[in-house]
Structures are given as C-alpha cells and as structure tokens.
Scaffold this motif. Structure first.
Motif: not given
Length: 383
Positions: A16-21, A176-178, A252-259
C-alpha cells in the motif's frame, strides 16, 4: 535517468505504500446519525463493486467485520440486493475474525452472525465465503492458510471494519503489533466484559481467545473503510485521526494507509477539534465525493501461494468446479433462533435454498422497525 517506479501489478503482494499516482489522503465523511453513516458506507461499497465490474474469474475481494456497527450496513446491502441494484455472485469475502473454541453453529459465533445478517440473504456462492475456523486442530496453520488464500486472490480490494472504544480494529487490541498478520490473539478483559452482554452477562462464557487478521493484513488491503458511530467511539476517533501513530490505538495505523475512509456520525466526532471537523466537512461541501478519491479499480492477478504445512485439506479454498452440491454438515448454521418476521422484514432467499439448514431465519428483534445503534456496539468485532 530516474529509476522507473514499479507498479503494484508487478508485485505478488501489493504494497500500500507503493501506490500508483493516485492522490493519497485520509477521507472522513460525517453524517448526522449512525443510520445515515451506515447507508453511506453501503452505497459506497455498492459503487466500488459496480465500478470494478467483477466476473467469476476476476472477483471483487471484500473484507468484512461483525458486531453491532455493521448490522445496519448489511441490512442496507441486502435491501439493495433485493431491489436488484447489486449482485454478490462475483464477490469473494474474507471475514476479520472468529472466536476460538466456539462451535460454528453457536448463536454468538461469527459464522452464525454473518449468515444471519448477510450471507443467507444474498446470492454470494458458499465457496466464495472465507471465515477463520476457531476450531481448527492447528490454529497457527489455520491463520497461515487464511493469509495464503488472501494472497491467492490477489489481495483484498476493500476492507470494511469498525472500531472499538479503545481504538482497536478487528481484535487488534491496544498494544498489538502494527506489523502483525492473521494470528491467535488473547482478548483483553475489557473486551471480554463488553462482549459478555451477548453471553447472558456471564463473563465466564465469553471465549478468551480469537483468531484475527492483523494490522498489516488490513494495511495491505487496497482500500480500508471504517464505520464509527456513537459518543463512546469519540475518543478512539480523536486518537485515530489527530493523535500520532500508536500501537495503543491501532486505528491510528490507518494514517499510514494511502486510501482510508472513515465514516462517522456526529456523536463520534465530539472529541475532535472544531477545525478538524470543519476541514473534512469543507472538503465534501466543495463537491468532492469520497467515491471520487478512492484508488483506481484495476484487477490484480492472483498469486499462487501453497498452503502452509499443517493446514488440512478442508481448509483450502473451494473452487467453483469442485463445489459440493450441499455444504458439509459442519458448516450448518444454528436454526434454533426461530423468530417471526413482519412482512417487510428480510427473509433468507437464495443462500437458504443452496445450504442444508444454513439460514438462520430472519434478523433479531433489535433489527425490527427503526435501526437502533447499541452504544456499547462494535466491541465484538471489526473494530
């Protein structure tokens, strides 16, 4: 010359961190009531499935939760299905979690919940349903096999979830581990206490462990949609949106998700700063529908992932060609929850005709009439 950027199609497992443009942003939709929030999410899911245009060989892969929060979402999806607005024939589902040691036909198992509130009412093929087996002889192998099945389907397109008052999603409770994937999780006492209301308020009857997808499993989904309703979710929403990324508030981990898409009712925003609320409301008021901000819908090729050693043959994904005419007896759903339904209530249709004793007749009494949101809700699950 700059190095060409790899696309997610080139990788066996999408990062998810290498998302398209596509623009990466946290999307937050606020509605006045919990029912309006649920209807928005149901409409959103339908729009994503339709845009994907799934086929039998290229299904839409959907992650699903259980618990009080998604009940209204499922009821709305069923209504749209009955109206002919959507089909789930080419949808593959993966559920977030299941209790350990609770029989599948127990009224409080997540198998029973899903068939009662959703699967028995729509046209999803039984072989497209994936729920963790909390009675597997080797729980670790069951979890690994679940991850393998997700990979073989090219990953999850959209993961729907709820959030607990302490900010947990699925059974990924504080601490829990992220970086976790599907695993066995010991439940916190607060969760056991909250879930005891489903077991006659007897904490001794609540299972102490569950199988759950991990935070990384959720983060690897191409899109994550979270429902948060009620004032008791306000602190979790504040920590998830305004606080830093913290394993004590796994939302809060979803702050690092692109969508990510968070859909709240007004009560769930009570702890947010006024300017935060106004910011997200202003984005929507400019005419920017959240549905225009999601990732491009492009089919991801399936990846062959061998089942882990120790996984039984019964745990492998069933293919359409090998689907038995009747579901095995161990998949039967408890039919002792016989309740009368009003004429306008949902009744099991296509699934019940294809499964032996599969459909729990109707929805429970709390779903009759106007939908009421349990203020303790969502502790049980998908949070």
């Amino acid at each position: 010359m700059p190095r060409p950027r790899a696309t997610w199609q080139s990788s066996p497992r999408w990062n998810p961190f290498d998302s398209p443009e596509q623009t990466k942003s946290m999307r937050v939709i606020i509605r006045e009531t919990g029912l309006e929030a649920s209807e928005y999410i149901a409409d959103y899911i339908i729009s994503r499935i339709k845009s994907f245009k799934p086929t039998e060989n290229q299904p839409f892969v959907l992650g699903l939760p259980t618990g009080s929060s998604p009940e209204a979402i499922y009821k709305t999806l069923v209504r749209h299905y009955r109206a002919g607005d959507i089909s789930f024939k080419n949808v593959v589902t993966f559920n977030m979690d299941e209790y350990v040691g609770l029989p599948r036909d127990h009224p409080e198992s997540y198998h029973s919940f899903m068939y009662k509130h959703f699967f028995s009412h729509v046209d999803i093929p039984p072989q497209n349903i994936n729920i963790l087996d909390g009675n597997a002889p080797d729980l670790a192998a069951e979890c690994a096999a679940f991850e393998a099945r997700i990979a073989r389907h090219g990953g999850i397109e959209l993961f729907l979830g709820g959030v607990g008052p302490d900010g947990h999603i699925a059974f990924n409770e504080p601490g829990s581990s992220l970086s976790s994937h599907t695993r066995v999780k010991t439940l916190a006492y607060d969760t056991i206490l909250a879930n005891s209301r489903f077991f006659g308020n007897d904490v001794n009857l609540v299972p102490r462990m569950a199988l759950t997808v991990g935070i990384q499993t959720i983060m690897e989904a191409r899109e994550v949609v979270i429902v948060a309703t009620g004032a008791h979710k306000a602190l979790a929403v504040e920590k998830g949106l305004e606080g830093g990324v913290n394993h004590m508030w796994t939302l809060s981990a979803l702050q690092m998700h692109p969508h990510p898409l968070i859909v709240c009712d007004r009560d769930a925003t009570l702890e947010l700063k006024v300017k935060t609320v106004r910011y997200f409301e202003a984005i929507e008021q400019t005419g920017t529908d959240a549905r225009t901000q999601g990732p491009p819908l492009v089919y991801r090729p399936r990846t062959y992932v061998p089942a882990p050693i120790g996984a039984s043959r019964s745990q492998q994904q069933v293919t359409p060609a090998s689907t038995p005419p009747k579901v095995p007896k161990d998949l039967r759903i408890n039919t002792e929850l016989n309740q009368t339904l009003d004429d306008d209530e949902l009744t099991p249709d296509s699934m019940s005709s294809r499964m032996v004793d599969s459909a729990i007749s109707g929805l429970d009494s709390t779903m009759k009439g106007d939908l009421l949101f349990d203020r303790m809700g969502a502790r049980v699950v998908s949070h």
